[in-house]
Scaffold this active site. Structure first.
Site, PDB file in Angstrom:
ATOM      1  N   GLY A  13       1.105  -0.864  -0.167  1.00 49.70           N
ATOM      2  CA  GLY A  13      -0.263   0.543   0.076  1.00 49.70           C
ATOM      3  C   GLY A  13       1.322   1.397  -0.126  1.00 49.70           C
ATOM      4  O   GLY A  13       1.865   1.141  -0.420  1.00 49.70           O
ATOM      5  N   ASN A  82       4.298   4.441   9.749  1.00 51.16           N
ATOM      6  CA  ASN A  82       3.290   4.417   8.111  1.00 51.16           C
ATOM      7  C   ASN A  82       1.964   3.133   8.506  1.00 51.16           C
ATOM      8  O   ASN A  82       0.936   3.330   8.181  1.00 51.16           O
ATOM      9  CB  ASN A  82       3.419   4.241   6.691  1.00 51.16           C
ATOM     10  CG  ASN A  82       2.335   3.632   6.232  1.00 51.16           C
ATOM     11  OD1 ASN A  82       1.910   3.943   5.952  1.00 51.16           O
ATOM     12  ND2 ASN A  82       2.660   2.348   5.907  1.00 51.16           N
ATOM     13  N   ILE A  85      -4.312  -0.352  10.973  1.00 51.02           N
ATOM     14  CA  ILE A  85      -5.450  -1.070  10.828  1.00 51.02           C
ATOM     15  C   ILE A  85      -6.353  -0.851  10.638  1.00 51.02           C
ATOM     16  O   ILE A  85      -6.479   0.244  11.148  1.00 51.02           O
ATOM     17  CB  ILE A  85      -5.010  -2.671  11.507  1.00 51.02           C
ATOM     18  CG1 ILE A  85      -5.164  -2.129  12.975  1.00 51.02           C
ATOM     19  CG2 ILE A  85      -3.791  -2.584  11.159  1.00 51.02           C
ATOM     20  CD1 ILE A  85      -5.089  -3.296  13.797  1.00 51.02           C
ATOM     21  N   GLN A 141     -14.691  10.532  11.891  1.00 53.66           N
ATOM     22  CA  GLN A 141     -15.830   9.278  10.678  1.00 53.66           C
ATOM     23  C   GLN A 141     -16.617   8.534  11.394  1.00 53.66           C
ATOM     24  O   GLN A 141     -16.043   7.721  12.344  1.00 53.66           O
ATOM     25  CB  GLN A 141     -14.145   8.571   9.488  1.00 53.66           C
ATOM     26  CG  GLN A 141     -15.171   7.723   8.485  1.00 53.66           C
ATOM     27  CD  GLN A 141     -15.821   8.531   7.941  1.00 53.66           C
ATOM     28  OE1 GLN A 141     -15.844   9.153   7.776  1.00 53.66           O
ATOM     29  NE2 GLN A 141     -16.817   7.794   7.671  1.00 53.66           N
ATOM     30  N   GLN A 144     -15.824   5.278  13.353  1.00 54.19           N
ATOM     31  CA  GLN A 144     -14.555   4.949  12.839  1.00 54.19           C
ATOM     32  C   GLN A 144     -13.495   5.767  14.365  1.00 54.19           C
ATOM     33  O   GLN A 144     -12.831   6.443  13.844  1.00 54.19           O
ATOM     34  CB  GLN A 144     -13.376   5.481  12.178  1.00 54.19           C
ATOM     35  CG  GLN A 144     -13.216   4.413  10.504  1.00 54.19           C
ATOM     36  CD  GLN A 144     -12.456   4.547   9.771  1.00 54.19           C
ATOM     37  OE1 GLN A 144     -11.758   6.472   9.659  1.00 54.19           O
ATOM     38  NE2 GLN A 144     -11.605   4.227   9.599  1.00 54.19           N
ATOM     39  N   TYR A 147     -10.020   4.866  14.690  1.00 45.11           N
ATOM     40  CA  TYR A 147      -9.258   4.387  13.967  1.00 45.11           C
ATOM     41  C   TYR A 147      -9.367   6.605  14.639  1.00 45.11           C
ATOM     42  O   TYR A 147      -8.147   6.954  14.027  1.00 45.11           O
ATOM     43  CB  TYR A 147      -9.884   4.221  12.393  1.00 45.11           C
ATOM     44  CG  TYR A 147      -8.582   4.799  11.595  1.00 45.11           C
ATOM     45  CD1 TYR A 147      -7.720   3.505  11.062  1.00 45.11           C
ATOM     46  CD2 TYR A 147      -8.731   5.372  10.908  1.00 45.11           C
ATOM     47  CE1 TYR A 147      -7.104   3.684   9.675  1.00 45.11           C
ATOM     48  CE2 TYR A 147      -8.164   6.030   9.618  1.00 45.11           C
ATOM     49  CZ  TYR A 147      -6.909   5.156   9.728  1.00 45.11           C
ATOM     50  OH  TYR A 147      -6.079   4.860   7.984  1.00 45.11           O
ATOM     51  N   PRO A 177      -2.956  11.368   5.036  1.00 45.44           N
ATOM     52  CA  PRO A 177      -4.156  11.016   3.440  1.00 45.44           C
ATOM     53  C   PRO A 177      -5.558  11.199   3.274  1.00 45.44           C
ATOM     54  O   PRO A 177      -6.133  11.238   5.063  1.00 45.44           O
ATOM     55  CB  PRO A 177      -2.986  10.511   3.254  1.00 45.44           C
ATOM     56  CG  PRO A 177      -2.232  10.078   3.807  1.00 45.44           C
ATOM     57  CD  PRO A 177      -2.823  10.603   4.923  1.00 45.44           C
TER      58      PRO A 177
HETATM   59  N1  CAA Z   1     -23.186   9.884   8.365  1.00 47.07           N
HETATM   60  C1  CAA Z   1     -24.453   9.001   8.866  1.00 47.07           C
HETATM   61  N2  CAA Z   1     -25.212   8.299   8.887  1.00 47.07           N
HETATM   62  C2  CAA Z   1     -24.266   7.389   8.854  1.00 47.07           C
HETATM   63  C3  CAA Z   1     -23.202   7.435   7.624  1.00 47.07           C
HETATM   64  C4  CAA Z   1     -22.429   8.978   7.837  1.00 47.07           C
HETATM   65  N3  CAA Z   1     -21.864   8.485   6.868  1.00 47.07           N
HETATM   66  N4  CAA Z   1     -23.009   5.951   7.260  1.00 47.07           N
HETATM   67  C5  CAA Z   1     -24.127   5.549   7.402  1.00 47.07           C
HETATM   68  N5  CAA Z   1     -24.816   5.958   8.252  1.00 47.07           N
HETATM   69  C6  CAA Z   1     -26.723   5.613   9.069  1.00 47.07           C
HETATM   70  C7  CAA Z   1     -26.766   4.263   7.729  1.00 47.07           C
HETATM   71  O1  CAA Z   1     -27.452   4.586   7.172  1.00 47.07           O
HETATM   72  C8  CAA Z   1     -28.017   3.497   8.878  1.00 47.07           C
HETATM   73  O2  CAA Z   1     -28.756   4.363   8.978  1.00 47.07           O
HETATM   74  P1  CAA Z   1     -30.558   3.386   9.242  1.00 47.07           P
HETATM   75  O3  CAA Z   1     -29.700   2.199  10.095  1.00 47.07           O
HETATM   76  O4  CAA Z   1     -31.180   4.559   9.195  1.00 47.07           O
HETATM   77  O5  CAA Z   1     -30.599   2.826   7.324  1.00 47.07           O
HETATM   78  C9  CAA Z   1     -26.785   3.624  10.000  1.00 47.07           C
HETATM   79  O6  CAA Z   1     -26.044   4.400   9.823  1.00 47.07           O
HETATM   80  C10 CAA Z   1     -26.286   2.361   9.933  1.00 47.07           C
HETATM   81  O7  CAA Z   1     -25.348   1.421   8.505  1.00 47.07           O
HETATM   82  P2  CAA Z   1     -24.453   0.812   8.306  1.00 47.07           P
HETATM   83  O8  CAA Z   1     -25.955  -0.053   8.075  1.00 47.07           O
HETATM   84  O9  CAA Z   1     -24.002   0.916   7.258  1.00 47.07           O
HETATM   85  O10 CAA Z   1     -23.806   0.374   9.622  1.00 47.07           O
HETATM   86  P3  CAA Z   1     -23.169  -1.031   9.595  1.00 47.07           P
HETATM   87  O11 CAA Z   1     -23.587  -1.574  11.283  1.00 47.07           O
HETATM   88  O12 CAA Z   1     -23.426  -2.836   8.973  1.00 47.07           O
HETATM   89  O13 CAA Z   1     -21.445  -0.183   9.274  1.00 47.07           O
HETATM   90  C11 CAA Z   1     -19.415   0.380   9.397  1.00 47.07           C
HETATM   91  C12 CAA Z   1     -21.136   0.707   9.782  1.00 47.07           C
HETATM   92  C13 CAA Z   1     -18.479  -0.710   8.730  1.00 47.07           C
HETATM   93  C14 CAA Z   1     -18.959   1.597  10.137  1.00 47.07           C
HETATM   94  C15 CAA Z   1     -20.448   1.311   8.083  1.00 47.07           C
HETATM   95  O14 CAA Z   1     -21.041   2.725   7.734  1.00 47.07           O
HETATM   96  C16 CAA Z   1     -18.500   1.574   7.134  1.00 47.07           C
HETATM   97  O15 CAA Z   1     -18.008   0.872   6.699  1.00 47.07           O
HETATM   98  N6  CAA Z   1     -17.975   2.688   7.175  1.00 47.07           N
HETATM   99  C17 CAA Z   1     -16.915   3.317   6.460  1.00 47.07           C
HETATM  100  C18 CAA Z   1     -16.405   3.821   6.759  1.00 47.07           C
HETATM  101  C19 CAA Z   1     -14.926   4.287   6.538  1.00 47.07           C
HETATM  102  O16 CAA Z   1     -14.980   5.027   5.574  1.00 47.07           O
HETATM  103  N7  CAA Z   1     -13.858   3.866   7.090  1.00 47.07           N
HETATM  104  C20 CAA Z   1     -12.228   4.192   6.284  1.00 47.07           C
HETATM  105  C21 CAA Z   1     -11.521   2.953   5.736  1.00 47.07           C
HETATM  106  S1  CAA Z   1     -10.348   3.694   4.749  1.00 47.07           S
HETATM  107  C22 CAA Z   1      -9.501   4.623   5.743  1.00 47.07           C
HETATM  108  O17 CAA Z   1      -9.563   4.411   7.396  1.00 47.07           O
HETATM  109  C23 CAA Z   1      -8.424   5.097   5.929  1.00 47.07           C
HETATM  110  C24 CAA Z   1      -7.711   6.605   5.548  1.00 47.07           C
HETATM  111  O18 CAA Z   1      -6.856   6.894   6.471  1.00 47.07           O
HETATM  112  C25 CAA Z   1      -9.127   7.404   5.323  1.00 47.07           C
END
Ligand code: CAA
Length: 240
Positions: A13, A82, A85, A141, A144, A147, A177
């Site tokens: 990565g 760096n 997870i 976020q 997270q 994180y 980033p």
């Molecule tokens: N803001 C507000 N509400 C949100 C939202 C957001 N950003 N995202 C989801 N919701 C809401 C959904 O609409 C849902 O509402 P309803 O129940 O009314 O439908 C509720 O929250 C639950 O959402 P999920 O069904 O998605 O819940 P889940 O438990 O299945 O999953 C999660 C939650 C795992 C956190 C999933 O939303 C997810 O993967 N999100 C992404 C998180 C992310 O950005 N990770 C970054 C990884 S990369 C990284 O970290 C590198 C870096 O440095 C940038």
């Protein structure tokens, strides 16, 4: 003699791009990894860089690993923290392990690694420490808390250590980033990722090479007056 750079999570990565670009910029590079032997060995073959395997969340393993590297290659001039997870999930469903694994691997690892190299850098009057934070440490976020806390912690550590180290010729900076096109980001569920990409004014994910470029800059002699800062690199998604 070439300066020696160490990159944690340095075989995949963003870390792999950092290792590679530091090599191209003329540094000796040792890349540390923990998990994926096959990828690490392929990376070693392709680049010819030294690779070492240990868990950076473990203080004793860091002590032992750094002693080995210093023995093999000499003192460390540049440290790039760096390794990181994700264990995403909303806090009301988060298990303790999801919390502590992320804090230990992403934040405690920075202490573990800095602690091993800082005394020697202070004695030699030169050092570059570059910590990889994240946009999500700056803005938070959804999903997270672990994180975001770890990555925000990195920014605090960076500012404090920069103050302690400046007089000794050591700069300490963070890079934050945004969403970079890595396996970590590709694992985000598709509808969520589309929603995130739509929030990036530049209209695309970033590349690992773009992050690596910033690391090479901060490692250079020319960046010697920059310390304690966080360089954001997120396609305009969030302005600090
Ligand atoms: N803001 C507000 N509400 C949100 C939202 C957001 N950003 N995202 C989801 N919701 C809401 C959904 O609409 C849902 O509402 P309803 O129940 O009314 O439908 C509720 O929250 C639950 O959402 P999920 O069904 O998605 O819940 P889940 O438990 O299945 O999953 C999660 C939650 C795992 C956190 C999933 O939303 C997810 O993967 N999100 C992404 C998180 C992310 O950005 N990770 C970054 C990884 S990369 C990284 O970290 C590198 C870096 O440095 C940038």
């Amino acid at each position: 003699m070439k300066r020696l750079a160490l990159v944690t999570g340095g075989t995949r990565g963003i870390g792999a791009a950092i290792s590679q670009q530091l090599k191209e910029a003329g540094y000796s590079v040792a890349a540390i990894y923990q998990g994926n032997d096959k990828v690490a060995e392929a990376f070693q073959k392709k680049t010819g860089l030294s690779i070492y395997k240990w868990d950076v969340s473990n203080f004793k393993q860091c002590q032992k690993g750094i002693a080995t590297i210093t023995n093999n290659h000499g003192p460390i001039d540049i440290l790039v923290n760096n390794a990181g997870i994700t264990r995403d999930g909303v806090l009301h469903k988060m298990a303790y392990d999801q919390w502590i694994d992320v804090i230990q691997t992403n934040l405690t690892s920075c202490f573990n690694m800095c602690r091993q190299v800082i005394e020697s850098m202070r004695e030699r009057g030169f050092g570059r420490i570059i910590n990889i934070s994240s946009i999500n440490g700056q803005k938070g976020q959804f999903g997270q808390t672990n994180y975001s806390a770890a990555k925000a912690g990195i920014i605090g550590l960076t500012k404090a250590l920069a103050q302690e180290s400046a007089i000794k010729g050591i700069t300490v900076n963070a890079i934050a980033p945004g969403y970079i096109n890595t396996e970590m980001v590709q694992k985000i569920p598709e509808p969520v990722l589309t929603q995130i990409t739509n929030q990036i004014p530049i209209g695309r994910l970033g590349s690992s090479e773009e992050v690596a470029r910033a690391v090479v800059f901060l490692a250079s002699d020319e960046a010697g007056f920059i310390t304690g800062t966080t360089l954001t690199l997120n396609g305009g998604q969030y302005f600090v």
